[in-house]
Motif scaffolding. Structure first.
Motif: not given
Length: 226
Positions: A28-38, A202-208
């Protein structure tokens, strides 16, 4: 008796959260951190990355907007609580004031070192750190914790507790007279252990949540849907 030993229940109680954490960290986390990016977009370096060496937090998110960079740039150039807003959830990051729905000429001037208010009170801000019109805009925030007081590491010693982060917007022409927007964040701070926990919880989910909302609202604006 239900046939389950107390020790087995304790083991299960520990195993389930551990397994959930492992799945979150690995999938989950790797996808959250690279949402929409190739993969290529997520792996490459961008202007402004070097401002936060040794970053312990980073994300790369991206979207395609239905207009060329020359038409996307003016919307980015007027960001700021004291200007056009942030085009995200205005009640959360703009004091409830709606973000601009048109290009305002007097908000189009930007220069390196300029401050853009990050909160409605103006007591905290982003500093324009890297600027290449129609291509790159990197904003930097350096905040003492827990006060939230901005500081400048060029002239002040690092506080005992702080966060130093960049939020970069990188525009590239895309087929069909469109724009590929890649948003790179990098951050570091101390105490490092606490920062890591705050990033994950907090920070990563909030940023998404905030970044995807901004992407959507920018798409509506540049596409003329407002």
């Amino acid at each position: 008796m239900n046939g389950h030993r107390p020790g087995s229940r304790r083991l299960l109680t520990r195993a389930v959260p551990a397994a959930a954490g492992a799945v979150y960290g690995a999938v989950v986390r790797p996808r959250l951190l690279t949402w929409g990016a190739t993969p290529e977009e997520a792996a490459r370096a961008y202007p402004g990355d070097d401002l936060v060496p040794g970053a312990h937090a980073s994300s790369t998110m991206a979207t395609t907007l239905p207009a060329p960079p020359a038409e996307v740039w003016p919307w980015l150039a007027q960001m700021g609580c004291d200007r056009g807003g942030w085009y995200s959830w205005d009640r959360l990051d703009n004091g409830g004031r709606p973000s601009a729905e048109r290009i305002v000429p007097e908000w189009q001037h930007l220069e390196v070192g300029q401050r853009l208010a990050s909160v409605p009170s103006g007591h905290a801000w982003f500093t324009v750190a890297v600027l290449a019109p129609e291509s790159t805009l990197v904003l930097r925030a350096q905040l003492e914790l827990p006060s939230g007081r901005p500081f400048d590491a060029r002239y002040e010693p690092l506080p005992r507790a702080y966060v130093d982060a960049v939020w970069g917007f990188h525009l590239r022409p895309a087929p069909g007279d469109r724009t590929r927007v890649v948003v790179r964040t990098r951050g570091r701070g101390r105490p490092r252990a606490l920062m890591r926990i705050m990033d994950v919880l907090y920070n990563e989910p909030a940023h998404l949540i905030m970044q995807t909302r901004q992407f959507r609202n920018l798409r509506d604006r540049v596409g003329g849907m407002i």
